[in-house]
Design a protein around this motif. Sequence first.
Motif, PDB file in Angstrom:
ATOM      1  N   LYS A  30       0.819  -1.216   0.000  1.00 18.27           N
ATOM      2  CA  LYS A  30       0.000   0.000   0.000  1.00 18.27           C
ATOM      3  C   LYS A  30       0.852   1.264   0.000  1.00 18.27           C
ATOM      4  O   LYS A  30       0.447   2.291  -0.552  1.00 18.27           O
ATOM      5  CB  LYS A  30      -0.947   0.002   1.197  1.00 18.27           C
ATOM      6  CG  LYS A  30      -0.243   0.021   2.558  1.00 18.27           C
ATOM      7  CD  LYS A  30      -1.259  -0.026   3.695  1.00 18.27           C
ATOM      8  CE  LYS A  30      -0.557  -0.001   5.052  1.00 18.27           C
ATOM      9  NZ  LYS A  30      -1.537  -0.068   6.176  1.00 18.27           N
ATOM     10  N   ASP A  31       2.057   1.174   0.613  1.00 14.99           N
ATOM     11  CA  ASP A  31       2.963   2.331   0.610  1.00 14.99           C
ATOM     12  C   ASP A  31       3.464   2.601  -0.799  1.00 14.99           C
ATOM     13  O   ASP A  31       3.500   3.747  -1.263  1.00 14.99           O
ATOM     14  CB  ASP A  31       4.161   2.080   1.533  1.00 14.99           C
ATOM     15  CG  ASP A  31       3.734   1.857   2.976  1.00 14.99           C
ATOM     16  OD1 ASP A  31       2.793   2.535   3.415  1.00 14.99           O
ATOM     17  OD2 ASP A  31       4.345   1.010   3.650  1.00 14.99           O
ATOM     18  N   GLU A  33       2.067   1.650  -3.585  1.00 14.85           N
ATOM     19  CA  GLU A  33       0.940   2.063  -4.425  1.00 14.85           C
ATOM     20  C   GLU A  33       0.611   3.548  -4.227  1.00 14.85           C
ATOM     21  O   GLU A  33       0.068   4.197  -5.127  1.00 14.85           O
ATOM     22  CB  GLU A  33      -0.284   1.217  -4.096  1.00 14.85           C
ATOM     23  CG  GLU A  33      -0.155  -0.220  -4.583  1.00 14.85           C
ATOM     24  CD  GLU A  33      -1.352  -1.072  -4.202  1.00 14.85           C
ATOM     25  OE1 GLU A  33      -1.667  -2.025  -4.946  1.00 14.85           O
ATOM     26  OE2 GLU A  33      -1.980  -0.796  -3.152  1.00 14.85           O
ATOM     27  N   ARG A  34       0.963   4.067  -3.068  1.00 13.59           N
ATOM     28  CA  ARG A  34       0.713   5.495  -2.810  1.00 13.59           C
ATOM     29  C   ARG A  34       1.867   6.369  -3.330  1.00 13.59           C
ATOM     30  O   ARG A  34       1.654   7.439  -3.896  1.00 13.59           O
ATOM     31  CB  ARG A  34       0.546   5.715  -1.304  1.00 13.59           C
ATOM     32  CG  ARG A  34       0.451   7.174  -0.890  1.00 13.59           C
ATOM     33  CD  ARG A  34       0.143   7.287   0.603  1.00 13.59           C
ATOM     34  NE  ARG A  34       1.014   6.453   1.405  1.00 13.59           N
ATOM     35  CZ  ARG A  34       2.250   6.819   1.776  1.00 13.59           C
ATOM     36  NH1 ARG A  34       2.730   7.993   1.412  1.00 13.59           N
ATOM     37  NH2 ARG A  34       2.981   6.006   2.530  1.00 13.59           N
ATOM     38  N   ILE A  35       3.096   5.878  -3.168  1.00 10.19           N
ATOM     39  CA  ILE A  35       4.276   6.686  -3.520  1.00 10.19           C
ATOM     40  C   ILE A  35       4.585   6.667  -5.015  1.00 10.19           C
ATOM     41  O   ILE A  35       4.864   7.707  -5.621  1.00 10.19           O
ATOM     42  CB  ILE A  35       5.511   6.174  -2.738  1.00 10.19           C
ATOM     43  CG1 ILE A  35       5.299   6.368  -1.238  1.00 10.19           C
ATOM     44  CG2 ILE A  35       6.774   6.898  -3.196  1.00 10.19           C
ATOM     45  CD1 ILE A  35       6.355   5.701  -0.386  1.00 10.19           C
ATOM     46  N   LYS A  38       2.744   9.115  -7.474  1.00  6.96           N
ATOM     47  CA  LYS A  38       2.986  10.529  -7.207  1.00  6.96           C
ATOM     48  C   LYS A  38       4.416  10.951  -7.514  1.00  6.96           C
ATOM     49  O   LYS A  38       4.661  11.981  -8.141  1.00  6.96           O
ATOM     50  CB  LYS A  38       2.670  10.844  -5.741  1.00  6.96           C
ATOM     51  CG  LYS A  38       1.196  10.737  -5.394  1.00  6.96           C
ATOM     52  CD  LYS A  38       0.966  11.103  -3.930  1.00  6.96           C
ATOM     53  CE  LYS A  38      -0.508  11.025  -3.570  1.00  6.96           C
ATOM     54  NZ  LYS A  38      -0.751  11.365  -2.137  1.00  6.96           N
ATOM     55  N   SER A  39       5.396  10.154  -7.061  1.00  5.46           N
ATOM     56  CA  SER A  39       6.794  10.570  -7.192  1.00  5.46           C
ATOM     57  C   SER A  39       7.485  10.053  -8.447  1.00  5.46           C
ATOM     58  O   SER A  39       8.479  10.625  -8.891  1.00  5.46           O
ATOM     59  CB  SER A  39       7.588  10.110  -5.962  1.00  5.46           C
ATOM     60  OG  SER A  39       7.645   8.694  -5.908  1.00  5.46           O
ATOM     61  N   PRO A  44      -1.135   3.634 -11.167  1.00  5.41           N
ATOM     62  CA  PRO A  44      -1.546   2.836 -10.003  1.00  5.41           C
ATOM     63  C   PRO A  44      -1.863   1.384 -10.355  1.00  5.41           C
ATOM     64  O   PRO A  44      -1.545   0.470  -9.600  1.00  5.41           O
ATOM     65  CB  PRO A  44      -2.796   3.582  -9.499  1.00  5.41           C
ATOM     66  CG  PRO A  44      -2.596   4.996  -9.938  1.00  5.41           C
ATOM     67  CD  PRO A  44      -1.923   4.890 -11.280  1.00  5.41           C
TER      68      PRO A  44
END
Length: 205
Positions: A30-31, A33-35, A38-39, A44
């Motif tokens: 999940k980390d 998939e979030r980072i 964006k970065s 996704p």
Amino acid sequence: MSKKKGLSLEEKRSRMMEIFFETKDVFQLKDIERIAPKSKGITPMSVKEVLQSLVDDNMVDCERVGTSNYYWAFPSKALHARSHKLEELQKQISEAKQRKVSLQTAIGKAQVGRQDTKERRSMTKELQALREQRTQLQAEVEKYGECDPEVVEAMRKSNVIAKEAVSRWTDNVFSIKSWTKKKFSFDDSHINKAFGIPEDFDYMD
């Protein structure tokens, strides 16, 4: 205005490795998939597939603790994996060359008197297949440019940096063990077994 071209799989893999190398941290799916979106601009929907491909190629380590999977990557491990891939490709090329020489010798004998035999046609067909395989393998070797002297030298320098990173990762490992103890109330032996940490793990001299 032309439509922006999406990232290739290799570009996604490279950018995801940057997340691990730049942060030197341990993540859950999940980390990532979030980072990643964006970065690093990784879509996704493809994050899980890309991460699994890196795990399958031994570029990223994955261990299950409780009900969660944790992911991390050492710079030195990535370098070793690439070197191992190059060695495998070079071995395949060497074997293909040996087979080619053997077949050329056999074909030369079959051509005595220019006899168009069934055996000769079969050998010619196999030789052509080997030539195509050799071309494909050479393309793979060119893709992994580590055989170039300049790239080899760069890899050696990267190895020095990787050794320095090991010391920093040792700090991280002890921090992770401390966090895991507090979070899950595990003892040292359980944590070492779960993460594959040797019992005598310590800082390098």
